[in-house]
Scaffold this active site. Structure first.
Site, mmCIF file in Angstrom:
data_model
loop_
_atom_site.group_PDB
_atom_site.id
_atom_site.type_symbol
_atom_site.label_atom_id
_atom_site.label_comp_id
_atom_site.label_asym_id
_atom_site.label_seq_id
_atom_site.Cartn_x
_atom_site.Cartn_y
_atom_site.Cartn_z
ATOM 1 N N SER A 135 0.732 -1.224 0.007
ATOM 2 C CA SER A 135 -0.133 -0.083 0.057
ATOM 3 C C SER A 135 0.934 1.347 -0.054
ATOM 4 O O SER A 135 1.888 1.187 0.659
ATOM 5 C CB SER A 135 -0.784 -0.037 1.218
ATOM 6 O OG SER A 135 -1.560 1.299 1.277
ATOM 7 N N LYS A 157 -3.669 2.166 -2.261
ATOM 8 C CA LYS A 157 -3.209 3.150 -1.166
ATOM 9 C C LYS A 157 -4.135 3.439 -0.103
ATOM 10 O O LYS A 157 -5.247 3.190 -0.045
ATOM 11 C CB LYS A 157 -2.788 4.513 -1.893
ATOM 12 C CG LYS A 157 -2.438 5.493 -0.985
ATOM 13 C CD LYS A 157 -2.186 6.967 -1.766
ATOM 14 C CE LYS A 157 -1.931 8.161 -0.854
ATOM 15 N NZ LYS A 157 -0.833 7.936 -0.209
ATOM 16 N N ASN A 204 10.138 8.209 3.144
ATOM 17 C CA ASN A 204 9.087 9.041 2.694
ATOM 18 C C ASN A 204 8.103 9.586 3.934
ATOM 19 O O ASN A 204 8.216 8.903 5.221
ATOM 20 C CB ASN A 204 8.174 7.986 1.940
ATOM 21 C CG ASN A 204 6.853 7.349 2.832
ATOM 22 O OD1 ASN A 204 5.979 7.928 3.425
ATOM 23 N ND2 ASN A 204 7.259 6.070 3.023
ATOM 24 N N CYS A 219 1.712 3.450 10.489
ATOM 25 C CA CYS A 219 2.139 4.392 9.628
ATOM 26 C C CYS A 219 2.835 5.320 10.522
ATOM 27 O O CYS A 219 2.310 5.916 11.503
ATOM 28 C CB CYS A 219 1.029 5.095 8.899
ATOM 29 S SG CYS A 219 2.178 6.249 7.813
ATOM 30 N N LYS A 222 -1.849 -4.177 9.228
ATOM 31 C CA LYS A 222 -0.465 -3.972 8.984
ATOM 32 C C LYS A 222 0.089 -3.409 10.360
ATOM 33 O O LYS A 222 -0.375 -2.656 11.053
ATOM 34 C CB LYS A 222 -0.373 -2.811 7.861
ATOM 35 C CG LYS A 222 0.783 -2.753 7.180
ATOM 36 C CD LYS A 222 0.606 -2.005 6.057
ATOM 37 C CE LYS A 222 1.823 -2.166 5.190
ATOM 38 N NZ LYS A 222 2.239 -1.257 4.053
ATOM 39 N N ASN A 237 5.625 -2.554 8.335
ATOM 40 C CA ASN A 237 5.331 -1.220 7.415
ATOM 41 C C ASN A 237 6.644 -0.829 7.657
ATOM 42 O O ASN A 237 7.825 -1.276 8.009
ATOM 43 C CB ASN A 237 4.253 -0.110 8.224
ATOM 44 C CG ASN A 237 3.784 0.669 7.476
ATOM 45 O OD1 ASN A 237 4.443 1.411 6.519
ATOM 46 N ND2 ASN A 237 2.422 1.061 7.585
ATOM 47 N N GLY A 264 12.741 -0.359 1.521
ATOM 48 C CA GLY A 264 13.659 -0.718 0.276
ATOM 49 C C GLY A 264 14.636 -1.815 1.077
ATOM 50 O O GLY A 264 14.458 -2.163 2.127
ATOM 51 N N GLY A 316 6.743 -3.465 -2.759
ATOM 52 C CA GLY A 316 6.780 -1.990 -2.605
ATOM 53 C C GLY A 316 7.761 -1.172 -3.294
ATOM 54 O O GLY A 316 7.703 -0.975 -4.372
#
Length: 309
Positions: free
Chosen positions: A22, A52, A76, A137, A172, A199, A224, A272
């Site tokens: 997501s 998303k 991000n 998040c 999540k 996450n 990443g 992702g």
């Protein structure tokens, strides 16, 4: 040798163990258009598509810089920007209903009742196959990760969401806790059908020339290749203590990465950050996994999860 790639993720049947993470794929429209121009893939190449994050009302996201590269990944601070559930239903979901791919809607909220209200609205839409409840998040000031770091708060959100739907409910989780298995057990007991791990990892960046923080909020989410070992450990440890399936993610770029996550205990995986550098990564890895299994004598991909180390 014919290889069976099909998996069951908490009641969600997938023809292969691939979805997208997501926030890295929008609702798939841009990728679908790009794939179609190259006459290679369509969205139904995937086992499922994860959207998303969708909130009850529109969220404007975070001000200032939102993306920064790192030595082995990306930071991000988007802040879950989205136009809200009504816009999503009338625009993105209408389009997704024509794409012949199971849709997992990522759900965001500031309070547990907001998560529940989003799901209540989405229950009116036949195109939704499952939900991924985002309690992890690091890029929002309220809600988000604050739920995912406390077992009781996490369970409260899941209970509220569970009352609204019988569809598969994924939760999540954040790696930014002392013991992720405590949160995992709490949400399983509260009614989760599967877990999404992990996450982003909380991080930051500093500009040495201006001597200021790169991100206005200070905190950003690292994704990443840099986080793959962290994600693998989270999947492995969690798989030892829960009975529900795990959707593994974090730094996956190659078929070897995929197999590692499956062996760690994941039933399925999400691609992702890799999609930003290679927008064909996810569908390419579908074919590569089939080839890997055939080469290694694996007739059914779920055997890898069952034989987890």
């Amino acid at each position: 040798m014919s290889v069976n790639l099909a998996v069951n993720l908490g009641g969600l049947g997938m023809k292969n163990p691939y979805t997208v993470a997501s926030g890295t794929f929008g609702s798939g429209r841009e990728y679908a258009e790009l794939w179609a121009r190259h006459d290679q893939y369509s969205l139904n190449t995937l086992g499922a598509l994860t959207t998303k994050g969708v909130s009850l009302e529109p969220w404007v996201g975070n001000p200032g810089v939102r993306i920064a590269e790192t030595a082995s990944g990306m930071l991000n601070s988007i802040g879950l920007q989205n136009p809200g559930v009504e816009h999503f239903c009338h625009h993105d979901l209408v389009w997704l209903s024509s794409q012949d791919v199971p849709v997992i809607v990522n759900v965001s909220g500031h309070r547990s009742n907001e998560y529940a209200q989003v799901i209540r609205r989405l229950e009116q839409e036949a195109a939704v196959a499952a939900y991924e409840v985002n309690i992890s998040c690091p890029n929002v000031d309220s809600g988000g990760m604050s739920f995912g770091t406390d077992p009781d708060a996490a369970a409260e959100v899941v209970v509220a969401c569970r009352k609204e739907t019988r569809k598969p409910l994924l939760v999540k989780l954040t790696p930014n806790v002392t013991d992720i298995t405590q949160i995992a057990c709490a949400v399983q007991e509260a009614g989760a059908d599967a877990l999404s791990l992990i996450n982003t990892v909380a991080g930051m960046a500093i500009d040495p020339l201006t001597r200021t923080r790169v991100f206005e909020r200070g905190v950003a989410g690292l994704s990443g290749p840099a986080i793959k070992p962290v994600a693998l450990l989270a999947v492995y440890r969690t798989a030892q203590v829960v009975s529900i399936p795990i959707l593994g993610m974090g730094g996956i770029r190659t078929v070897t990465d995929v197999v590692e996550f499956l062996l760690a205990g994941a039933t399925a995986v999400a691609i992702g950050t890799a999609s930003f550098g290679d927008p064909f990564c996810a569908p390419r890895l579908v074919a590569e996994l089939a080839h890997w299994c055939e080469t290694e004598g694996v007739r059914c991909v779920s055997e890898l999860t069952r034989s987890a180390i």
